[in-house]
Design an enzyme around this catalytic site. Structure first.
Site, PDB file in Angstrom:
ATOM      1  N   LEU A  63       0.852  -1.188   0.000  1.00 27.88           N
ATOM      2  CA  LEU A  63       0.000   0.000   0.000  1.00 27.88           C
ATOM      3  C   LEU A  63       0.893   1.245   0.000  1.00 27.88           C
ATOM      4  CD1 LEU A  63      -3.191   0.840   0.616  1.00 27.88           C
ATOM      5  CD2 LEU A  63      -2.195   1.481   2.808  1.00 27.88           C
ATOM      6  N   PRO A  64       1.510   1.548  -1.171  1.00 30.16           N
ATOM      7  CA  PRO A  64       2.388   2.718  -1.176  1.00 30.16           C
ATOM      8  C   PRO A  64       1.587   4.007  -0.965  1.00 30.16           C
ATOM      9  CG  PRO A  64       2.078   1.870  -3.395  1.00 30.16           C
ATOM     10  CD  PRO A  64       1.446   0.888  -2.469  1.00 30.16           C
ATOM     11  N   HIS A  65       2.179   4.929  -0.210  1.00 29.22           N
ATOM     12  CA  HIS A  65       1.537   6.228   0.018  1.00 29.22           C
ATOM     13  C   HIS A  65       2.600   7.194   0.531  1.00 29.22           C
ATOM     14  CE1 HIS A  65       1.322   4.015   3.826  1.00 29.22           C
ATOM     15  NE2 HIS A  65       1.469   5.181   4.415  1.00 29.22           N
ATOM     16  N   ALA A  66       2.253   8.467   0.600  1.00 27.10           N
ATOM     17  CA  ALA A  66       3.165   9.475   1.130  1.00 27.10           C
ATOM     18  C   ALA A  66       2.316  10.543   1.812  1.00 27.10           C
ATOM     19  CB  ALA A  66       4.023  10.086   0.020  1.00 27.10           C
TER      20      ALA A  66
END
Lengths: 142, 461
Positions: A63-66
């Site tokens: 779950l890539p996020h920033a």
């Protein structure tokens, strides 16, 4: 809930060459819908480089996020399903990448809660990893 | 009762001690640059009054508010205190100590009430305007209410001192003078009552004891020396510097915070002041003019030429009496706090020797009310981890535990347990060094969650 935001943002690919490409590919629908700017994709990749692949929440699922201020316009989640898994750092095999763009700390929580339930459900995840079509995925997310 | 006085004193000291540096800066500027100072400079002396009127009370109010409700509490505390400051024409330290925490507490209640009801996207707007509106209202109320209170206090102190002067019971005037000093009401008494009486007396007999009632640095010296020996932590280590500023520089205000943090010490300064006045009276000591600032040098310079020995004796006796009474008060009142501090110090030393990454050794004790999940953005992984733990906590039959998700760089200070990914452990420890740190590798299915739930069962059930 989650189905509403992921719907029309699902992509299925046989394989990608690197985890960076997986993130770019997964985030593409969000970019096209104006949820995020390019800078956000770079930030997600940078985040994995800086902090390690803790976004691989369970084996096979990332779950890539920033941070919102790295270029989020509005909240959204997109999905990339790979038929052949890609290696994230530390040899983490990943077949499903869901890119998360969160506009603030709260609006996406319902969707994430639902997603948590899904991730904890081994049977449904097994189906997810083996799914071939968008309608199959939508069926699982429902 | 003792408990109450102590915790009250601790709360006051918590507001004052972090700001002692500002008191010292102000003390130095005052001692040097005022007209009767060591290097008079009219331009630089312009800072003296604004610093004591605005800077010091606002710092205290901010600190007091911050303790109650973090940064928002600090900001609203400072806003509300402006009302007190402008409402009174003397430095309002006590007002700041009341308004700072009070305003923060009110805001905290409000924030609690609207928590979760804020429409998404409006958080910033509501946060800022709620603080602004409540702050403005509180500042107005404070200004309207505080002015009459201060005037009344002033009148009461003046009447008290006047009573003893009229009845020839000069030493007892200390009972009013010393508390009045600590409340920063000293000028009203000194210039309102004592100086006029003194000047009149000088015209008749060439000297007056009235100039000494308030200006005697002895009682304050005794308090500070007691702190040098029996004080703890920063109070102890800052006391010797305060002695110099107070006794030689003549800035009595520097010792007021040390009394405020342990109000029982008022007994010591009252007794010290009374003993000093008794000696002055007995030996016929007098000054020829007001000594300002109240430094030992200024006193000697203004001393009538037959009074030197009595003057020094009176100051010394006042210091000795105040010291002797303050010492056991400090030791007696400080037992449990010193233990607390020693433990905290020991812990932090342990942590330092091991390097901060070993912080997880620390375990939160007592009832847990707030747990934070932290990841880099505070949006995704941590939010999901928080969801998982919330479910486990509810399943275990516990309630009243708030589980939040937050960026690792800004973990709130009131969080007791922080759960974060191994890679982020160091940053988490840096962001909130006081919380118990639980390091995991998998936000969704960490075995550590079960341990944490077991721990919570022990502390919260």
């Amino acid at each position: 809930m989650i189905i509403e935001t992921v719907k029309n943002r699902i992509r299925i690919k046989d394989k990608v060459s690197s985890w960076e490409e997986a993130i770019r590919e997964a985030a593409q629908p969000l970019l096209e819908d104006g949820c995020i700017h390019e800078s956000y994709i770079d930030a997600m990749i940078e985040n994995v480089i800086q902090n390690g692949p803790y976004m691989v929440l369970i084996p096979g699922f990332a779950l890539p996020h920033a941070r919102p201020e790295m270029g989020v316009e509005k909240t959204g989640i997109s999905c990339l399903k790979l038929n052949e898994s890609v290696l994230f750092p530390e040899n983490m095999e990943v077949k499903v990448v869901m890119a998360l763009a969160a506009g603030d700390a709260n609006t996406h929580i319902d969707a994430l809660t639902e997603l948590t339930d899904l991730l904890m459900d081994d049977d449904r995840m097994e189906e997810f990893f083996n799914s071939q079509t968008e309608s199959e995925i939508l069926g699982i997310l429902k | 009762m003792k408990e109450k006085v102590q915790s009250f004193g601790r709360a006051l000291s918590g507001m004052v001690m972090p700001n002692i540096g500002a008191f010292i800066a102000w003390g130095l500027i005052t001692a040097l640059f005022i007209a009767t100072g060591w290097a008079p400079n009219e331009k630089l002396a312009e800072m003296v009054s604004p610093m004591s009127t605005y800077l010091l009370p606002l710092l205290i109010a901010y600190t007091g508010g911050k303790v109650v409700h973090d940064h928002r509490g600090g900001v609203i505390g400072a806003i509300a205190t402006m009302g007190v400051i402008v409402g009174a024409d003397i430095p309002m330290f006590i007002g700041a100590m009341i308004m700072g925490p009070l305003a923060a507490w009110i805001l905290k209640k409000f924030d609690k009430a609207v928590e979760g009801k804020t429409p998404a996207g409006f958080e910033m707007l509501i946060n800022n305007f709620s603080l602004g509106i409540i702050g403005a209202v509180l500042a107005c109320l404070a200004m309207l209410l505080i002015a009459p209170v201060v005037t009344a206090l002033n009148a009461a102190m003046a009447a008290g001192v006047g009573f003893f002067v009229d009845h020839g019971l000069l030493p007892l005037a200390s009972v009013f003078i010393e508390p009045a000093k600590v409340l920063f009401l000293n000028n009203a008494i000194n210039h309102g009552i004592l100086s006029p009486l003194g000047i009149q007396q000088v015209e008749e007999v060439g000297k007056s004891i009235f100039f000494l009632l308030e200006a005697n640095p002895g009682p304050g010296l005794g308090i500070l020396l007691a702190y040098c020996i029996a004080g703890k932590g920063s109070a102890k280590s800052s006391a010797p510097g305060a002695v110099i500023i107070h006794f030689f520089g003549g800035i009595h205000e520097i010792y007021f915070p040390y009394i405020l943090m342990n109000p029982l010490l008022l007994l010591a300064v009252m007794a010290g002041g009374a003993s000093g006045i008794f000696i002055f009276n007995l030996m016929g000591v007098g000054l020829t003019a007001p000594a300002s600032p109240g430094s030992i040098f200024a006193l000697i310079m203004m001393c009538e030429k037959h009074s030197y020995i009595g003057l020094l004796l009176g100051v010394a006796i006042a210091a000795a009496v105040s010291f002797v009474i303050a010492l056991p008060l400090l030791k007696f009142a400080g037992k449990d706090t010193s233990l607390e501090e020693a433990t905290a110090q020991k812990d932090s030393m342990k942590k330092e020797s091991k390097g901060i990454a070993d912080a997880p050794a620390q375990t939160a004790t007592g009832k847990i009310s707030k747990i934070a999940f932290a990841c880099d953005a505070g949006m995704g992984s941590s939010a999901m981890g928080a969801t998982v733990l919330k479910k486990k906590i509810v399943a275990a039959g516990m309630d009243g535990i708030e589980v939040i998700h937050t960026p690792v760089s800004s973990i709130p200070a009131d969080v007791e347990i922080v759960v974060t990914h191994q890679e982020l452990g160091e940053r988490a420890a840096h962001s909130n060094p006081n919380a118990q740190l639980i390091l995991i590798t998998n936000f969704l299915a960490a075995p550590e969650y079960e341990e944490l739930v077991e721990q919570l069962k022990k502390t919260n059930l």
